[in-house]
Design a protein around this motif. Structure first.
Motif, short mmCIF file in Angstrom:
data_model
loop_
_atom_site.label_atom_id
_atom_site.label_comp_id
_atom_site.label_asym_id
_atom_site.label_seq_id
_atom_site.Cartn_x
_atom_site.Cartn_y
_atom_site.Cartn_z
N ILE A 173 2.06 9.37 -5.57
CA ILE A 173 2.38 10.73 -5.11
C ILE A 173 3.56 11.29 -5.91
O ILE A 173 3.56 12.43 -6.34
N LEU A 174 4.55 10.43 -6.14
CA LEU A 174 5.72 10.84 -6.91
C LEU A 174 5.33 11.29 -8.31
O LEU A 174 5.80 12.31 -8.82
N SER A 175 4.42 10.54 -8.93
CA SER A 175 4.06 10.88 -10.31
C SER A 175 3.31 12.22 -10.36
O SER A 175 3.47 13.00 -11.30
N VAL A 176 2.49 12.47 -9.32
CA VAL A 176 1.78 13.75 -9.26
C VAL A 176 2.78 14.90 -9.09
O VAL A 176 2.71 15.92 -9.79
N ILE A 177 3.72 14.70 -8.20
CA ILE A 177 4.72 15.76 -7.95
C ILE A 177 5.55 16.00 -9.21
O ILE A 177 5.82 17.15 -9.59
N ASP A 200 14.77 10.67 -3.30
CA ASP A 200 15.37 11.28 -2.11
C ASP A 200 14.57 12.48 -1.63
O ASP A 200 14.64 12.86 -0.48
N GLN A 201 13.82 13.09 -2.54
CA GLN A 201 13.17 14.35 -2.18
C GLN A 201 11.74 14.19 -1.71
O GLN A 201 11.17 15.12 -1.17
N VAL A 202 11.18 13.00 -1.97
CA VAL A 202 9.83 12.75 -1.50
C VAL A 202 9.84 11.50 -0.62
O VAL A 202 10.27 10.44 -1.04
N LYS A 203 9.42 11.67 0.61
CA LYS A 203 9.43 10.52 1.53
C LYS A 203 8.03 10.30 2.11
O LYS A 203 7.40 11.22 2.61
N VAL A 204 7.57 9.05 2.01
CA VAL A 204 6.27 8.70 2.59
C VAL A 204 6.50 7.69 3.71
O VAL A 204 7.18 6.69 3.51
N ASP A 205 5.97 7.96 4.87
CA ASP A 205 6.12 7.04 6.00
C ASP A 205 4.81 6.88 6.73
O ASP A 205 4.03 7.81 6.83
N LYS A 212 4.64 15.76 -12.11
CA LYS A 212 3.83 16.45 -13.11
C LYS A 212 3.94 17.98 -12.95
O LYS A 212 3.89 18.73 -13.91
N TYR A 213 4.04 18.43 -11.69
CA TYR A 213 4.04 19.86 -11.43
C TYR A 213 5.41 20.46 -11.17
O TYR A 213 5.60 21.66 -11.33
N LEU A 214 6.31 19.66 -10.71
CA LEU A 214 7.63 20.20 -10.37
C LEU A 214 8.70 19.57 -11.23
O LEU A 214 8.60 18.39 -11.59
N ASP A 215 9.69 20.33 -11.51
CA ASP A 215 10.75 19.83 -12.36
C ASP A 215 11.86 19.21 -11.49
O ASP A 215 12.85 19.87 -11.19
N ILE A 216 11.63 17.98 -11.06
CA ILE A 216 12.65 17.29 -10.27
C ILE A 216 13.21 16.15 -11.12
O ILE A 216 12.44 15.36 -11.68
N PRO A 217 14.53 16.06 -11.24
CA PRO A 217 15.10 14.97 -12.04
C PRO A 217 14.65 13.61 -11.48
O PRO A 217 14.62 13.43 -10.26
N SER A 218 14.29 12.71 -12.35
CA SER A 218 13.68 11.45 -11.90
C SER A 218 14.61 10.64 -11.00
O SER A 218 14.14 9.88 -10.15
N ASP A 219 15.92 10.82 -11.16
CA ASP A 219 16.82 10.04 -10.30
C ASP A 219 16.92 10.62 -8.89
O ASP A 219 17.40 9.98 -7.97
N LYS A 220 16.46 11.86 -8.74
CA LYS A 220 16.56 12.50 -7.42
C LYS A 220 15.23 12.46 -6.66
O LYS A 220 15.18 12.71 -5.47
N ILE A 221 14.17 12.13 -7.39
CA ILE A 221 12.83 12.26 -6.79
C ILE A 221 12.65 11.36 -5.57
O ILE A 221 12.00 11.73 -4.60
N LEU A 259 0.83 -1.20 0.00
CA LEU A 259 0.00 0.00 0.00
C LEU A 259 0.87 1.25 0.00
O LEU A 259 0.68 2.17 -0.80
N ILE A 260 1.86 1.26 0.88
CA ILE A 260 2.74 2.42 1.01
C ILE A 260 3.52 2.64 -0.29
O ILE A 260 3.63 3.76 -0.78
N ASN A 261 4.03 1.54 -0.85
CA ASN A 261 4.80 1.67 -2.09
C ASN A 261 3.95 2.23 -3.22
O ASN A 261 4.38 3.10 -3.97
N GLN A 262 2.73 1.73 -3.32
CA GLN A 262 1.82 2.21 -4.37
C GLN A 262 1.51 3.69 -4.19
O GLN A 262 1.57 4.47 -5.14
N MET A 263 1.22 4.03 -2.92
CA MET A 263 0.87 5.42 -2.64
C MET A 263 2.06 6.31 -2.96
O MET A 263 1.92 7.36 -3.58
N GLN A 264 3.24 5.85 -2.57
CA GLN A 264 4.46 6.63 -2.81
C GLN A 264 4.65 6.84 -4.32
O GLN A 264 4.91 7.96 -4.77
N ALA A 265 4.46 5.78 -5.09
CA ALA A 265 4.65 5.88 -6.54
C ALA A 265 3.68 6.88 -7.15
O ALA A 265 4.04 7.69 -8.01
#
Lengths: 275, 90
Positions: free
Chosen positions: B47-51, B64-69, B53-62, B39-45
């Motif tokens: 959330i990452l795709s939404v972010i 590290d920059q988004v953490k779901v716990d 979409k709106y922010l220009d974060i390199p995919s290899d860094k994303i 569930l957490i992994n799916q949600m994280q994935a």
């Protein structure tokens, strides 16, 4: 159709090997061709409990590594001609077994046996995973004690997610609860988790209750599975469990204390105080 | 139980019932935790795709920059989301 049964528990020392030997013997006594396979690589003990420790030449690892043929490693029981033991090796190499190799051995065993009992090592490491991976049915051995119940629950989670049946999304492993070292006296005193408590917590069907019994240590001392001691409470309890395993309805025994006379109640017996 | 015990029976809960209560709590806690990773992994994935979409974060860094716990605090489970915005956005 051959069935693969894993005897597992997570926690060590709850009676997996004793139960594997006793259940294997019981199935053989009922006329089924049965083999008990020791998966505890490095710490083999099934051979001692079954009384064939001096006849081990080749073992499971030798067969998996194709250093020996299966029939060379199988040890025929001295008492029952349809009961066999496949011992574990004493090697300390943790990677001695691999899934493909174990699968080949199990498939070969399936061609000549009715029941293949896999005696799992304690823990949730590789050896325990190998023992449960190919199982059709699982016997979860649990003591009426907190750490054993918790570990059994972990193992149930693993059976439901990490087994071959789970990975292939087939019908799940049939789980059975076997409660061992049960003391009705201590349960009635409120000092031990009751059968109902354990069933409530783990929520799987109860296969049997083996009472805490002197016969178990006597059996392992002499290398004769306790099922052969049909006078003993534990021996009878294992035979009852086998009947239930085979689909018969048998009432649970040894789960209540005998009602005592007034004098006995006034003067607690010494034996009871120490139990 | 001897007569003495019966006469002076203490009215405190048996150790077995304490054991059962403790096990009920820890087992239900561990069961939910076991069923969560997916569930957490799916949600994280998602959330990452939404972010992304709106922010220009390199995919290899994303990662590290988004953490779901998910953390358990007493009676509640707390979903924690930490997003480090890249400098270009601030």
């Amino acid at each position: 159709m051959a069935e693969v049964i894993v005897v597992t528990s997570g926690k060590g020392g709850v009676g997996k090997t004793t139960s594997s030997a006793a259940l294997g013997t019981g199935l053989a006594l009922k006329g089924y061709r049965t083999v008990v396979v020791d998966f505890d690589v490095g710490l083999r003990n099934l051979d001692l409990i079954m009384g064939c420790e001096r006849r081990v030449v080749y073992d499971l690892v030798n067969v998996v590594k194709e250093e020996a043929l299966l029939h060379q490693a199988l040890i025929k029981d001295k008492r029952l001609e349809n009961l066999f033991v496949l011992p574990a090796s004493q090697t300390r190499d943790k990677d001695a077994l691999d899934l493909a190799g174990v699968e080949k051995v199990i498939e070969e065993l399936k061609t000549s046996f009715d029941y293949i009992i896999c005696d799992s090592p304690a823990g949730i490491e590789k050896g325990a995973m190998m023992a449960l991976y190919f199982a059709d049915r699982a016997i979860v051995v649990t003591n009426p004690e907190v750490s054993s119940v918790r570990d059994s629950d972990r193992i149930l989670g693993i059976l439901a997610s990490k087994s071959k049946r789970a990975e292939e999304k087939r019908e799940p492993i049939r789980e059975h609860l076997l409660v061992t070292r049960y003391s009705a006296t201590r349960v009635e005193r409120g000092d031990m988790l009751s059968l109902e408590d354990i069933e409530d917590l783990l929520a799987i069907p109860l296969l049997g209750v083996i009472p805490e019994s002197q016969a178990v240590l006597r059996a392992s001392n002499s290398g004769i599975p306790v099922t052969f001691d049909q006078e003993s409470d534990a021996g009878q309890a294992y035979l009852d469990a086998i009947d239930r395993f085979l689909g018969h309805k048998v009432p649970m025994r040894f789960i209540t204390t005998k009602k005592k006379g007034l004098l006995q109640r006034l003067f607690k017996s010494k034996a009871e105080e120490t139990s | 139980m001897s007569l003495i015990d019966l006469l002076f029976r203490k009215n405190k809960p048996s150790s077995a019932s304490t054991a059962k209560e403790r096990l009920q709590i820890i087992i239900s806690h561990e069961r939910t935790r076991q069923s969560q990773p997916d569930l957490i992994n799916q949600m994280q994935a998602e959330i990452l795709s939404v972010i992304a979409k709106y922010l220009d974060i390199p995919s290899d860094k994303i990662q590290d920059q988004v953490k779901v716990d998910v953390e358990r605090r007493g009676e509640h489970s707390v979903l924690e989301l930490n997003i480090t915005l890249p400098d270009s956005c601030t």
